[in-house]
Design an enzyme around this catalytic site. Structure first.
Site, PDB file in Angstrom:
ATOM      1  N   GLY A  73      17.841 -61.961 -18.445  1.00 40.71           N
ATOM      2  CA  GLY A  73      16.766 -63.314 -19.024  1.00 40.71           C
ATOM      3  C   GLY A  73      16.801 -63.986 -19.204  1.00 40.71           C
ATOM      4  O   GLY A  73      16.500 -65.118 -20.020  1.00 40.71           O
ATOM      5  N   SER A  84      22.558 -54.584 -29.261  1.00 44.49           N
ATOM      6  CA  SER A  84      22.518 -53.699 -30.191  1.00 44.49           C
ATOM      7  C   SER A  84      21.239 -54.087 -30.850  1.00 44.49           C
ATOM      8  O   SER A  84      20.913 -55.082 -31.174  1.00 44.49           O
ATOM      9  CB  SER A  84      23.780 -54.101 -31.377  1.00 44.49           C
ATOM     10  N   GLU A 101      29.201 -57.529 -18.070  1.00 40.96           N
ATOM     11  CA  GLU A 101      28.863 -58.932 -18.090  1.00 40.96           C
ATOM     12  C   GLU A 101      28.945 -59.699 -17.119  1.00 40.96           C
ATOM     13  O   GLU A 101      29.557 -60.797 -16.622  1.00 40.96           O
ATOM     14  CB  GLU A 101      29.510 -60.037 -19.496  1.00 40.96           C
ATOM     15  N   GLY A 102      28.513 -58.344 -16.050  1.00 36.26           N
ATOM     16  CA  GLY A 102      28.599 -59.019 -14.418  1.00 36.26           C
ATOM     17  C   GLY A 102      30.037 -59.785 -13.930  1.00 36.26           C
ATOM     18  O   GLY A 102      29.981 -59.915 -12.747  1.00 36.26           O
ATOM     19  N   PHE A 110      32.385 -57.926 -13.187  1.00 36.54           N
ATOM     20  CA  PHE A 110      33.178 -56.447 -11.913  1.00 36.54           C
ATOM     21  C   PHE A 110      32.389 -55.759 -11.052  1.00 36.54           C
ATOM     22  O   PHE A 110      32.419 -55.416 -10.099  1.00 36.54           O
ATOM     23  CB  PHE A 110      33.233 -55.366 -13.467  1.00 36.54           C
ATOM     24  N   ARG A 135      14.493 -71.545 -35.249  1.00 36.17           N
ATOM     25  CA  ARG A 135      15.943 -72.453 -34.905  1.00 36.17           C
ATOM     26  C   ARG A 135      15.614 -73.845 -34.403  1.00 36.17           C
ATOM     27  O   ARG A 135      16.120 -75.144 -34.130  1.00 36.17           O
ATOM     28  CB  ARG A 135      16.310 -71.875 -33.756  1.00 36.17           C
ATOM     29  N   TYR A 157      25.860 -60.808 -39.628  1.00 35.11           N
ATOM     30  CA  TYR A 157      25.292 -61.769 -39.172  1.00 35.11           C
ATOM     31  C   TYR A 157      25.293 -62.328 -39.396  1.00 35.11           C
ATOM     32  O   TYR A 157      24.536 -62.978 -40.357  1.00 35.11           O
ATOM     33  CB  TYR A 157      23.849 -61.558 -38.398  1.00 35.11           C
TER      34      TYR A 157
END
Lengths: 542, 542
Positions: free
Chosen positions: B133, B235, B283-284, B286, B404, B462
């Site tokens: 995405g 999450s 995260e790409g 491996f 934002r 957060y």
């Protein structure tokens, strides 16, 4: 040899905990099988002993780390540390012919001593087998260092001078019994740091002083240790409510030949792959887990275990699935198939037919949950049997391995195997395993099964096999187990839901994760254990 | 450039979804900051373009795999694939100075084409950055192939003949958009196989046809993809009820340069380390996740979102902890600190002070759960605000990144960071991060915080930062972020609870898992990606 709460010699537990076979079962056995009571076990002091190829230098180096009194080369102590508690292990112990024997049993005091021991073993070319409760049933304590020649039973070789066994290589049993402390409790976060060698009952007793419990109650509860639970991804009888041990672990400290890895800074993270999950299930092949930080829960104020009857295993499984998927989720959820129900009922003087489900609730107050659960079970066709069958189950929840001893004493061979799969694959898996077992076992044999761990997407299946044992019962069992394992893989199940891989499941585990999966695990092992001293042949081929 | 549901250029989402800044917030900004509206963004077609060092042979080989029409070398397409959506990314896009640029965007049709592309890239020395995405906010789409020299803005270099950028190396963006199918649904096991490139709303729409939902609703929901959720251990806002994405994944297929790894034969297993957990969060680096088997749940028939007011963040956190530890567990549980409550309230015309908690219930019937939860919250000192603040939150749950953009347009700099820790560490972590941010940011700056993910043993924090942006806002932010990251590690938090590692968090991730942990991850990468073509510099240093 230590006599305390630790699985003993040639049988489960200690002799005073032995459970006699219920008369009805003994009678049934005699009807069904031609039983041949076995010969008395060889004493552990009298096992066949290969050489102990430890040099004086190696012994001195080990003693340097832990103190001479913590390095044992006595035969009995080594024999007790040589195997776990599978039925083949018990037969090996009974016969005195062990598949391997550690050259010494070494008991470090703490994490730093474990690190130092690993360095010493690398220096001296010694393999290391971590030992917790000694309850492995999959060959997890029997390293494969080479092909040992068979020994005549009881050959005395206490002087360590014989040389014909050098091909086997030497290894030490790294006994974690002295790492037995509750290190810290955080009542706000509800976590506790437990040392790896703590037996589960002691861990719970220490936690109870703070008002907490682990809620992890596997069959091996009385003897197994915290580190072993983590190393083998254990799952307890109350997993429906408390989760698997994986779910309880929030952190670990691991000693490896390359140094220490400490994992777990938060309950959850997105920072890279979860390294905790790489050591959960690593079975001592990547490092020695020295402490585990676990999530704890308040001691349950109330407990209620009920029995429910379902017309068939399929009906009961549908009800179990409904609870697992839509709730309410009981703490214990266990469903026996028709055969297991009948034999359990025979043992306990009940014989209503159908399938028995045990439903347990534990918590601050269980009435509401029990009522909600009961409503669902009634809707699913369950017949309420009250608390007596549930309480019976709870009272005898740790009996099965003692009954196995009684069965063996009575001349029957009993062993278990287990798997898990997604719900839609479960009926086919159940049939496939039973077919494979019956095809490989002599007539008559009995195959019992229960579901004891449920998830939203699937469940476990636990099989118990009882056959007469004639010639070569272990070899015959190994053929039957191999056929069942092939069937498990073919039917889409996992080769083990809570026993682990060890050496027994290794070839099927390799099929399950594929050659590239095995390569990844071996790459991790090479990185952490470049000399290959840790549990050779366990989990993955060396 | 594709215009559909995908994060666009120089801002979140697509222009028609832009949200204006509430007037009260705009007014507050003008009072607090000296705001300087920024210049208009450079168009993606006009970004600085380094060479595209793809040889004709490489281009032909890529086209051979996927078809020429699926290999794009257009500047705009490449520019859109060059970064994620962090505020620094938006600034890079606005200025036209991108930190990296793929030489081509290649869109395979299926798993086998992904495998073939990886082989082609190894053959031609091309790096590969998987693109789902495009919503990474931690530099997860910006490989580090070398040190690029800075480019003058808008330098046209469309012919690909310039050579001064050869040091950067070349990479392709592997766009998974064509892997967009719901492959299978198993209504008995409640699992579904989803291809990695499926955007979350489309996945939910397809599942809804079968009566199911994923229940995974992160902030990036509108644009993020299934594969990205798995690769980054995402999450969602409803994690209290539905769990983290990790918890939902029961299997994955991963294409690596060494071949395919398929994981997940059962809901749970004790057969070795859980390899699913090695690819969750990878995260790409491996491999490329091509499909994910997820646990699904029935569509919720009822939903109810409530607002509750607590006197302080500490009081609200105590109530959140009580629900997380003792239940009942709502589906959504979210607690804003005083500042976030005030600013949210300002935006929505409320200003009652204290801290706002949003409590959401979803399910077949939520009345009982809501009543039970309300009783607990009242006991904890909560003041019921009714459903209006909860419904307000739900209606605006995806607005933050649009706001934002509005803040940036209005001349303010806004960015977020997040962490998680055990409950007992949370108050110290909260203070430490705020202190670090205030020390590094100019006066005046605003730091907002909320708890949005709760566990038995801890929770996430957060933080949202809003400051005026004067000179070098990105560099200043990077210093502040570094200070906050140092504070997170020092205070015992994880460097990311749901954003991932990417390149931005890599150095702190290395501190978190330690040098030996990094070595293990690099060993896995070497094993699966010996040529190092996958996401170089992301997750771990190349």
């Amino acid at each position: 040899m230590r006599e305390e709460r630790r699985a003993g010699w040639a049988r489960w537990g200690t002799p005073e905990h032995a459970k006699p076979l219920p008369e009805a079962v003994a009678g049934l056995l005699k009807q069904v099988f031609e039983v041949t009571p076995p010969v008395a076990p060889v004493a552990p002091e009298a096992v066949a002993v290969p050489v102990s190829p430890l040099s004086d230098q190696a012994l001195a180096a080990l003693a340097e780390v832990v103190g001479a009194e913590q390095v044992s080369t006595g035969i009995a102590e080594r024999a007790v540390h040589a195997t776990g508690k599978s039925t083949p292990d018990l037969f090996h112990q009974r016969s005195g012919e062990l598949p391997a024997l550690p050259s010494a049993v070494v008991a470090p005091a703490d994490h730093d001593q474990v690190l130092a021991l690993l360095a010493t073993c690398v220096d001296h070319g010694l393999a290391v087998v971590p030992f917790g409760g000694g309850t492995s049933v999959v060959g997890g304590l029997t390293p494969q260092l080479g092909k040992p020649a068979p020994h005549p039973i009881g050959t005395p070789a206490t002087d360590g001078t014989a040389t014909e066994q050098a091909a086997v290589g030497a290894y030490i049993s790294l006994d974690l019994r002295r790492l037995d402390r509750l290190v810290a409790v955080d009542p706000v976060s509800r976590t506790a740091v437990l040392q790896a060698g703590l037996p589960a009952p002691r861990a719970d007793a220490l936690l109870a002083e703070h008002g907490f419990t682990l809620g992890h109650v596997p069959q091996s509860y009385e003897y197994a240790t915290i580190g072993g639970f983590a190393a083998t991804r254990s799952s307890g009888q109350a997993s429906a409510g408390y989760g698997r041990f994986d779910d309880m672990v929030v952190g670990m400290t691991v000693a490896t030949p390359r140094g220490t890895i400490a994992t777990g800074r938060a309950p959850a993270s997105s920072a890279g792959p979860d390294l905790r999950r790489l050591f959960l299930g690593s079975e001592g092949a990547f490092g020695v887990i020295t402490d585990v930080t676990v999530r704890v829960r308040p001691l349950a104020a109330e407990r209620r275990y009920e029995g429910w009857r379902f017309a068939s295993f399929a009906d009961g499984a549908a009800a179990a699935r409904r609870l697992a998927q839509d709730g309410p989720r009981p703490t214990v959820l266990r469903l026996s198939d028709e055969v297991e129900t009948m034999l359990g009922a025979t043992g306990r003087g009940r014989g209503d037919g159908g399938c028995l489900m045990v439903v347990g609730h534990e918590g601050a107050s269980v009435g509401h949950a029990a009522a909600q659960t009961a409503a669902v079970l009634r809707e699913c066709g369950g017949q309420e049997l009250g608390t007596e069958p549930g309480e019976q189950w709870a009272a005898h929840r740790f009996d099965a391995p003692y009954l196995r001893d009684a069965l063996i004493d009575a001349g029957a061979f009993a062993e278990t195997l287990e798997t898990a799969a997604f719900w839609s694959a479960l009926p086919g898996l159940y049939e496939a395993v039973r077919e494979a077992l019956f095809a490989a076992l002599p007539v008559p044999s009995m195959v019992l099964c229960h579901v004891s761990h449920v998830y939203e997407t699937g469940a476990s299946l636990y099989f118990t096999v009882v056959t007469a044992y004639a010639d070569e019962p272990v070899a015959r069992w190994q053929r039957a187990k191999a056929a069942a394992s092939d069937a498990i893989i073919a039917a889409g199940g996992t080769i083990s839901h809570h026993h682990g891989v060890g050496t027994e499941h290794r070839d099927w585990f390799a099929q399950e994760v594929g050659p590239l999966g095995v390569d990844v695990l071996r790459a991790v092992k090479r990185e952490l254990d470049p000399a290959g001293v840790l549990n050779p042949g366990i989990l993955v081929e060396s």
